[in-house]
Design a protein around this motif. Structure first.
Motif, mmCIF file in Angstrom:
data_model
loop_
_atom_site.group_PDB
_atom_site.id
_atom_site.type_symbol
_atom_site.label_atom_id
_atom_site.label_comp_id
_atom_site.label_asym_id
_atom_site.label_seq_id
_atom_site.Cartn_x
_atom_site.Cartn_y
_atom_site.Cartn_z
ATOM 1 N N PHE A 4 0.833 -1.195 0.000
ATOM 2 C CA PHE A 4 0.000 0.000 0.000
ATOM 3 C C PHE A 4 0.873 1.252 0.000
ATOM 4 N N GLU A 43 -7.283 -3.509 -2.308
ATOM 5 C CA GLU A 43 -6.848 -2.146 -2.562
ATOM 6 C C GLU A 43 -7.370 -1.170 -1.515
ATOM 7 N N PRO A 58 -6.548 3.803 -1.392
ATOM 8 C CA PRO A 58 -5.274 4.166 -2.016
ATOM 9 C C PRO A 58 -5.255 4.188 -3.534
ATOM 10 N N THR A 59 -6.310 3.715 -4.195
ATOM 11 C CA THR A 59 -6.334 3.760 -5.656
ATOM 12 C C THR A 59 -7.615 4.430 -6.134
ATOM 13 N N TRP A 60 -7.577 4.897 -7.368
ATOM 14 C CA TRP A 60 -8.764 5.518 -7.963
ATOM 15 C C TRP A 60 -9.905 4.516 -8.007
ATOM 16 N N ARG A 61 -9.586 3.287 -8.342
ATOM 17 C CA ARG A 61 -10.601 2.229 -8.429
ATOM 18 C C ARG A 61 -11.279 2.010 -7.080
ATOM 19 N N ASN A 63 -11.717 4.240 -4.720
ATOM 20 C CA ASN A 63 -12.601 5.372 -4.465
ATOM 21 C C ASN A 63 -13.917 5.236 -5.228
ATOM 22 N N ILE A 564 -5.626 9.172 -13.177
ATOM 23 C CA ILE A 564 -5.576 7.916 -12.419
ATOM 24 C C ILE A 564 -4.135 7.489 -12.185
ATOM 25 N N ASP A 568 -2.704 7.119 -8.430
ATOM 26 C CA ASP A 568 -2.331 5.781 -7.963
ATOM 27 C C ASP A 568 -0.845 5.678 -7.652
ATOM 28 N N THR A 569 -0.022 6.431 -8.360
ATOM 29 C CA THR A 569 1.431 6.340 -8.179
ATOM 30 C C THR A 569 1.931 7.252 -7.067
ATOM 31 N N ASP A 571 2.928 8.492 -3.910
ATOM 32 C CA ASP A 571 3.161 7.667 -2.728
ATOM 33 C C ASP A 571 2.985 8.471 -1.440
ATOM 34 N N LYS A 574 -3.659 8.520 1.361
ATOM 35 C CA LYS A 574 -4.825 8.757 0.521
ATOM 36 C C LYS A 574 -6.079 8.775 1.390
#
Length: 638
Positions: A4, A43, A58-61, A63, A564, A568-569, A571, A574
């Motif tokens: 993560f 995720e 932590p990822t757009w997906r 959210n 995205i 996502d990258t 670091d 989030k």
């Protein structure tokens, strides 16, 4: 375990690292961290404390999955942003309340600190259901038992529950979310323990029988007198609710010294009313601007009444609330009580709950979502034609586009046509800008940068002593104001805010460094930051002598895929907040406006916008993280 991207300095933050950071930091020794819940191979990751939780998507997906209610996300969430996700400790307390005074199969409870705040919720639900359904909605009050009065310097808390059918929970949740008046998780845990041990008891009618009054309490035997311990075990109570005017209460225990024991065991040491009140004074002095350096509590209490933000202001002009939205909601309620039922104005694209408050309570709202000079022209034309308004609510700068309203012109219109001006200064804060000279009321979420530590909530409303409304607002608040701010929360807020001034300087510098870097990149479509905004002249008129441009900015890219890749990258942590001591990022529009994306486009808000709240990390480390995210954007095909 899935990897993560949470560590703001570039490493992976694991459960044991979070635990050690919390346990070894003396500032958090009593914060009550009780669990870290990290989801294996998914995720989504959540870590929450007993009091102020954090949630990471932590990822757009992840959210989008949260917004669409996908099971792989929501089923794993144990906590979330406080006004959107009722804390587990408060949920447990609500269940216990319903077990005692309701029907656990069909009913639930929404919990508030006072009868007044509960009545607002009760009235809102009643207005949304049928007359027949409304009959079963009721208010039940719990009060400290008579024995707690013996500890004169010891904190106590009442509790008021709105009992309603479970299917009405989404309606009650609107009040909880928008008003910010619900109990905090610290108060919730305190009340739960006091309720179990018999020190918080249901209010009864004055005709309560002796048998009922001597009903034994639940809890450890050390808190029970010989009489109560010898009595029969208590059954569940589902008695008919009683009027709030009733004053008789059941007695939980017979020895006041046991309550002091209860408090000492709960806190480690006795937390006195005096300490909480001192903390509130220090916080109010910081907000008034009387304190101009980082100081500890004793120094804050010794400070003389130096000139604050503007001449004549003192801590007596600062009112504390349990959340920033509570400050906005109650400022609106105060204006309605002082001036009568007039329509409000929402100027500029606001944080979502502000607009909802103005639309759902009172006669409605005139919305100017662009916050432009053309919209001020339209407002002026309406005023010339005889329309009258309660007040204009605005943010300086706004969220998430960081545009600053023309407060000079707004003040001129307000003075000429008799409406109040309420300014939310949360994003830049009063060390960077001084909006009080143009406002009648200035509100702020103390949960954000004022606290920074992400372990307590709070809000404030400040009156301008030179306002033409000052006298009537003061008189109204003398009648209407309730101190809803829980004692423990005040103590934590005071502690966190001691280094507020020095933190602001570093956050300002970090944000300027990162936004300058992004502005130079051809991969970036737009950087939204007061320094680069077309409304910068309006912001600069508000800047203090040493003020900067704040720690919040938004950024967009030339395609959804690139946004995205960047998010996502990147670091950093989030999550859906801002003003934290660590850098925090979110796909803000996805979280705040997922069901109204076409609507936000009307106000030039890009659904693919990424919002960044810059923290206290070292600038070279932050640059490295943002450069890595830009490299990921570059790899995405146009």
């Amino acid at each position: 375990m899935a990897e993560f991207p949470f560590n703001a300095l570039g490493g992976q933050m694991r459960p044991h690292q979070l635990a050690s950071l919390t346990e070894n930091d003396p500032r958090h020794a009593t914060d009550g961290l009780i669990a870290e819940s990290w989801l294996m191979g998914a995720e989504v990751a959540i870590a929450f404390s007993n009091f102020q939780e954090g949630v990471s998507l932590p990822t757009w997906r992840a959210n989008v999955g949260y917004e669409e209610g996908e099971d792989w996300v929501v089923s794993k969430m144990q906590c979330g942003y406080p006004r959107f996700f009722i804390h587990p400790s408060i949920q447990k307390l609500a269940q216990e309340v319903v077990r005692r005074v309701g029907d656990p199969e069909s009913e639930t409870a929404t919990l508030f600190p006072t009868p007044k705040t509960a009545r607002i919720c009760h009235s809102f639900i009643v207005s949304k259901v049928s007359a027949e359904e409304a009959k079963a909605i009721r208010i039940v009050r719990f009060l400290p038992s008579q024995q707690t009065e013996k500890g004169s310097n010891t904190i106590t808390s009442s509790l008021v529950a709105v009992i309603h059918k479970k299917e009405f929970a989404p309606i009650a949740k609107q009040v909880w979310q928008h008003s910010g008046n619900g109990i905090s998780s610290r108060r919730g845990e305190f009340c739960h323990r006091a309720l179990e041990d018999g020190f918080l008891v249901e209010e009864k009618q004055s005709t309560t029988t002796k048998t009922q009054a001597q009903r034994p309490c639940k809890g450890p035997r050390r808190y029970q007198s010989k009489e109560s311990a010898a009595g029969s075990s208590r059954g569940s109570s589902a008695s008919t609710p009683v009027p709030l005017e009733s004053t008789s209460v059941t007695n939980g225990v017979d020895d006041g010294r046991d309550y002091a024991h209860f408090i000492e065991e709960r806190f480690g040491r006795n937390l006195s009313i005096v300490l909480a009140e001192q903390a509130k004074v220090a916080v109010r002095r910081r907000i008034a601007g009387v304190l101009t350096a980082d100081v500890e509590l004793p120094e804050a209490l010794e400070a003389t009444s130096a000139e604050g933000r503007i001449s004549g202001i003192s801590e007596q002009d600062v009112y504390l609330y349990p959340a920033g939205m509570s400050a906005i909601f109650n400022s609106h309620q105060t204006l309605l009580a002082a001036r009568g039922p007039l329509k409000s104005i929402c100027f500029g694209f606001p944080y979502t709950d502000t607009l909802k408050i103005l639309q759902k309570w009172g006669p409605g709202c005139q919305f100017y979502g662009h916050g432009s000079s053309e919209e001020l022209d339209d407002l002026e034309e309406r005023l010339k034609n005889g329309e009258r308004f309660l007040g204009l609510f605005t943010e300086a700068p706004g969220n998430p586009l960081l545009k600053t309203p023309n407060l000079v012109r707004i003040r001129e219109l307000a003075d000429k046509y008799d409406f109040a001006v309420v300014v939310d200064e949360t994003i830049s804060n009063f060390l960077n800008i001084n909006v009080l000279r143009y406002a009648d009321i200035v509100v702020s979420s103390l949960t954000k940068i004022f606290s920074g530590d992400s372990n307590v909530m709070g809000g404030s409303a400040v009156l301008n002593p030179h306002s033409s409304y000052y006298r009537v607002l003061k008189e109204t608040l003398d009648r209407e104001y309730e101190d809803l701010y829980w004692a423990e929360d005040a103590v934590f807020m005071e502690r966190n805010s001691r280094d507020f001034i020095s933190r602001i300087d570093k956050i300002n510098a970090n944000a300027e460094g990162i936004t300058a870097m992004l502005k130079e990149s051809p991969l970036v479509k737009e950087v939204y930051y007061p320094k680069y905004s077309p409304t910068r002249p309006d912001y600069d008129k508000l800047r203090t002598t040493n003020g900067g441009y704040g720690g919040l900015f938004s950024v967009t890219f030339h395609s959804t895929e690139r946004s995205i890749a960047f998010f996502d990258t990147l670091d950093v942590f989030k999550g859906p907040s801002l003003g934290t001591n660590f850098t925090l990022s979110s796909p803000y529009v996805v979280l705040a406006h997922y069901l109204e994306l076409d609507w936000v486009r009307m106000y030039d808000v890009d659904p693919d916008l990424v919002r960044i709240s810059v923290g206290l990390e070292e600038l070279p480390d932050l640059r490295r993280l943002f450069q890595k995210a830009l490299e990921a954007v570059e790899k995405v095909k146009a």
